[in-house]
Design an enzyme around this catalytic site. Structure first.
Site, mmCIF file in Angstrom:
data_model
loop_
_atom_site.group_PDB
_atom_site.id
_atom_site.type_symbol
_atom_site.label_atom_id
_atom_site.label_comp_id
_atom_site.label_asym_id
_atom_site.label_seq_id
_atom_site.Cartn_x
_atom_site.Cartn_y
_atom_site.Cartn_z
ATOM 1 C CG HIS A 141 -7.290 -7.188 5.928
ATOM 2 N ND1 HIS A 141 -6.545 -6.654 4.908
ATOM 3 C CD2 HIS A 141 -7.780 -6.128 6.599
ATOM 4 C CE1 HIS A 141 -6.600 -5.332 4.961
ATOM 5 N NE2 HIS A 141 -7.343 -4.990 5.983
ATOM 6 C CD GLU A 180 -1.767 -2.411 1.477
ATOM 7 O OE1 GLU A 180 -0.603 -2.651 1.902
ATOM 8 O OE2 GLU A 180 -2.639 -3.284 1.365
ATOM 9 N NE ARG A 214 -2.167 -8.644 -1.139
ATOM 10 C CZ ARG A 214 -2.480 -9.576 -2.033
ATOM 11 N NH1 ARG A 214 -1.618 -10.498 -2.367
ATOM 12 N NH2 ARG A 214 -3.661 -9.594 -2.608
HETATM 13 C C1 UD1 Z 1 -7.038 -5.509 -0.306
HETATM 14 C C2 UD1 Z 1 -6.047 -4.346 -0.464
HETATM 15 C C3 UD1 Z 1 -5.690 -3.795 0.901
HETATM 16 C C4 UD1 Z 1 -6.924 -3.455 1.714
HETATM 17 C C5 UD1 Z 1 -7.854 -4.655 1.747
HETATM 18 C C6 UD1 Z 1 -9.131 -4.278 2.439
HETATM 19 C C7 UD1 Z 1 -4.362 -4.483 -2.225
HETATM 20 C C8 UD1 Z 1 -3.040 -5.008 -2.625
HETATM 21 N N1 UD1 Z 1 -4.810 -4.854 -1.031
HETATM 22 O O1 UD1 Z 1 -6.345 -6.533 0.369
HETATM 23 O O2 UD1 Z 1 -4.917 -2.607 0.730
HETATM 24 O O3 UD1 Z 1 -6.523 -3.136 3.021
HETATM 25 O O4 UD1 Z 1 -8.165 -5.072 0.408
HETATM 26 O O5 UD1 Z 1 -9.872 -5.387 2.830
HETATM 27 O O6 UD1 Z 1 -4.989 -3.769 -2.962
HETATM 28 N N2 UD1 Z 1 -11.809 -12.360 -1.134
HETATM 29 C C9 UD1 Z 1 -13.048 -12.926 -1.387
HETATM 30 N N3 UD1 Z 1 -14.154 -12.113 -1.432
HETATM 31 C C10 UD1 Z 1 -14.076 -10.781 -1.253
HETATM 32 C C11 UD1 Z 1 -12.821 -10.208 -0.994
HETATM 33 C C12 UD1 Z 1 -11.711 -11.009 -0.955
HETATM 34 O O7 UD1 Z 1 -13.172 -14.132 -1.537
HETATM 35 O O8 UD1 Z 1 -15.111 -10.103 -1.302
HETATM 36 C C13 UD1 Z 1 -10.618 -13.245 -1.085
HETATM 37 C C14 UD1 Z 1 -10.184 -13.723 -2.466
HETATM 38 O O9 UD1 Z 1 -9.715 -15.036 -2.355
HETATM 39 C C15 UD1 Z 1 -9.034 -12.785 -2.809
HETATM 40 C C16 UD1 Z 1 -8.422 -12.601 -1.431
HETATM 41 O O10 UD1 Z 1 -9.525 -12.524 -0.530
HETATM 42 O O11 UD1 Z 1 -8.148 -13.339 -3.746
HETATM 43 C C17 UD1 Z 1 -7.513 -11.383 -1.257
HETATM 44 O O12 UD1 Z 1 -8.122 -10.218 -1.760
HETATM 45 P P1 UD1 Z 1 -7.181 -8.952 -2.176
HETATM 46 O O13 UD1 Z 1 -8.035 -7.819 -2.597
HETATM 47 O O14 UD1 Z 1 -6.150 -9.402 -3.146
HETATM 48 O O15 UD1 Z 1 -6.381 -8.644 -0.871
HETATM 49 P P2 UD1 Z 1 -6.871 -8.019 0.492
HETATM 50 O O16 UD1 Z 1 -6.039 -8.598 1.574
HETATM 51 O O17 UD1 Z 1 -8.330 -8.076 0.580
HETATM 52 N N1 UDP Z 2 -15.561 -3.228 8.063
HETATM 53 C C1 UDP Z 2 -16.797 -3.768 7.696
HETATM 54 N N2 UDP Z 2 -17.082 -5.044 8.050
HETATM 55 C C2 UDP Z 2 -16.218 -5.835 8.717
HETATM 56 C C3 UDP Z 2 -14.952 -5.304 9.047
HETATM 57 C C4 UDP Z 2 -14.647 -3.987 8.709
HETATM 58 O O1 UDP Z 2 -17.615 -3.084 7.099
HETATM 59 O O2 UDP Z 2 -16.557 -6.989 9.012
HETATM 60 C C5 UDP Z 2 -15.248 -1.837 7.654
HETATM 61 C C6 UDP Z 2 -14.640 -0.931 8.673
HETATM 62 O O3 UDP Z 2 -15.630 -0.199 9.385
HETATM 63 C C7 UDP Z 2 -13.775 0.003 7.835
HETATM 64 C C8 UDP Z 2 -13.372 -0.847 6.666
HETATM 65 O O4 UDP Z 2 -14.265 -1.957 6.640
HETATM 66 O O5 UDP Z 2 -14.541 1.069 7.315
HETATM 67 C C9 UDP Z 2 -11.957 -1.322 6.782
HETATM 68 O O6 UDP Z 2 -11.718 -2.238 5.786
HETATM 69 P P1 UDP Z 2 -10.513 -3.251 5.821
HETATM 70 O O7 UDP Z 2 -10.069 -3.467 7.222
HETATM 71 O O8 UDP Z 2 -10.933 -4.421 5.003
HETATM 72 O O9 UDP Z 2 -9.415 -2.485 4.964
HETATM 73 P P2 UDP Z 2 -8.318 -1.368 5.289
HETATM 74 O O10 UDP Z 2 -9.016 -0.218 5.897
HETATM 75 O O11 UDP Z 2 -7.303 -2.006 6.160
HETATM 76 O O12 UDP Z 2 -7.748 -1.035 3.957
#
Ligand code: UD1
Ligand code: UDP
Length: 372
Positions: free
Chosen positions: A207, A134, A209
């Site tokens: 969550h 990020e 990475r």
């Molecule tokens: C992504 C963003 C991260 C953000 C996070 C919020 C990048 C590199 N990462 O990370 O900055 O903090 O979203 O949550 O852009 N999946 C599902 N259904 C969903 C969402 C995810 O099944 O609705 C699973 C899939 O297997 C997918 C995996 O989660 O491949 C990872 O999703 P990805 O968007 O690549 O990474 P995040 O850790 O969610």
């Molecule tokens: N959030 C949500 N449902 C959940 C967990 C978090 O709606 O079960 C919301 C939370 O209020 C915040 C956002 O998701 O607004 C944060 O998202 P996430 O932690 O996935 O990503 P990040 O902010 O780390 O990029």
């Protein structure tokens, strides 16, 4: 000045939570804007949850998500699938924050010479590897950006320090706080909250990475150890859909009746759960912005944060991913009322909930000719 076509591009849950309030404000100003919503679908289910809450129906959906997707998958799919859509040539494209969707969308705009506005510009840890990827994404987007919507003075200063022009930076507050104004309700109730009634409720999310694998196991192990020693607390962990995060949570937390692992909550539920919680343990970014407004202490399970305002306000404490440090800090907040009181004041370092309106005002004034 006439109506201008503004395209908002986003793809993950947190981007949607912070862009949907802006979509709805822009759509309300029909005299100024023709609004196009393009979602990449980097997230599928977790994105849809947010769209449903805000009643936003995308005009385009790139549907890029795959199970266990890599950064290569997301970057290349977003870049190539956006090209035909951007050929509509909007006057401005708005991206948000620091995800791979935001980076690839900004890059596509740069290749087509379309002006980009960056919502939540200027956050920095200055460590390109943390959070990963990020910090790279947000810095790269800010190289391309034309209109910088900085949430705070600190983020504005970060941009100025990098030589970005002062006349193209606006401090607006964070649009995530706009969302909170519409979601938290006095009358809210939920069966999970009924279950937790009479106990202090701990809310847990994880969550990142860079935490997948051993760090996440350590985080959950520390939490379980503390829970076992405090019979008056209950915990809810709405687990991210990433299969690797799920596996770690189930491996460390299953079989403990005061802790429930549940599906991701929709944002209305999650904000109300936060409002009812005693404290939050998380590695999330957005939660660090919401907690100060609600006065909820957050132990941030990361080594660095790009949100120093919440630390300065006293609501956030960085605890890293070391098992013993998390164990110690979590235990302390449960046993030491003074330590808890110090972290539980409500404050508004991320704005007053009117960020979207400020962004709309700026966009209404600009014209294509501002592109240099
Ligand atoms: C992504 C963003 C991260 C953000 C996070 C919020 C990048 C590199 N990462 O990370 O900055 O903090 O979203 O949550 O852009 N999946 C599902 N259904 C969903 C969402 C995810 O099944 O609705 C699973 C899939 O297997 C997918 C995996 O989660 O491949 C990872 O999703 P990805 O968007 O690549 O990474 P995040 O850790 O969610
Ligand atoms: N959030 C949500 N449902 C959940 C967990 C978090 O709606 O079960 C919301 C939370 O209020 C915040 C956002 O998701 O607004 C944060 O998202 P996430 O932690 O996935 O990503 P990040 O902010 O780390 O990029």
């Amino acid at each position: 000045m006439g109506r201008r076509k503004v395209m908002l591009i986003f793809g993950t849950r947190p981007e949607a939570i912070k862009m949907c309030p802006l979509v709805n404000i822009l759509k309300g100003r029909t005299e100024d804007f023709d609004v196009v919503v393009t979602v990449t679908g980097q997230h599928r289910e977790m994105l849809q949850q947010v769209l449903d809450v805000f009643g936003v129906v995308p005009d385009h959906d790139l549907k890029v998500m795959r199970t266990d997707q890599t950064l290569f998958d997301v970057t290349s799919d977003v870049l190539t699938r956006l090209k035909p859509i951007l050929e509509e040539r909007p006057s401005a494209v708005l991206v948000h924050g620091d995800t791979t969707t935001s980076f690839a969308a900004a890059l596509a705009c740069f290749y087509l010479q379309i002006s980009v506005g960056h919502v939540e510009a200027g956050l920095r840890t200055h460590d390109i590897n943390s959070p990963w990827p990020e910090e790279f994404n947000r810095q790269a987007v800010d190289i391309i950006t034309h209109w910088y919507f900085a949430p705070t003075e600190i983020s504005r200063q970060n941009l100025l320090d990098e030589g970005k022009p002062a006349g193209r930076i606006w401090v607006t507050g964070n649009t995530g706080v706009d969302a909170l104004r519409t979601t938290v309700r006095e009358s809210y109730s939920n069966p999970e909250l009924e279950w937790a009634k009479g106990s202090r409720l701990i809310l847990i999310t994880a969550h990142r990475r860079e935490n997948l694998g051993e760090p996440m196991h350590r985080m959950f192990r520390a939490i379980r150890r503390v829970m076992e020693e405090h019979p008056d607390i209950k915990a809810i962990c709405p687990i991210h859909m990433n299969p690797k995060a799920r596996a770690a949570a189930h491996a460390e937390l299953d079989g403990f009746d005061r802790l429930r692992i549940i599906e991701p909550l929709d944002v209305l539920d999650f904000h109300n759960f936060m409002a009812h919680s005693y404290l939050v343990l998380t590695d999330s970014g957005g939660i660090q912005e919401e907690a100060p407004s609600l006065g909820k202490p957050v132990l941030v399970m990361r080594d660095a944060t790009e949100r120093p305002e919440g630390v300065a306000a006293g609501t956030l404490k960085l605890v890293g991913t070391d098992e013993d440090v998390i164990y110690r800090e979590f235990s302390r907040l449960l046993s030491d009322p003074d330590a808890y009181a110090e972290m539980s004041h409500a404050s508004n370092p991320y704005g007053d909930g009117h960020a979207s309106e400020r962004i709309a005002d700026v966009l209404a004034e600009i014209s294509d000719s501002t592109r240099e």
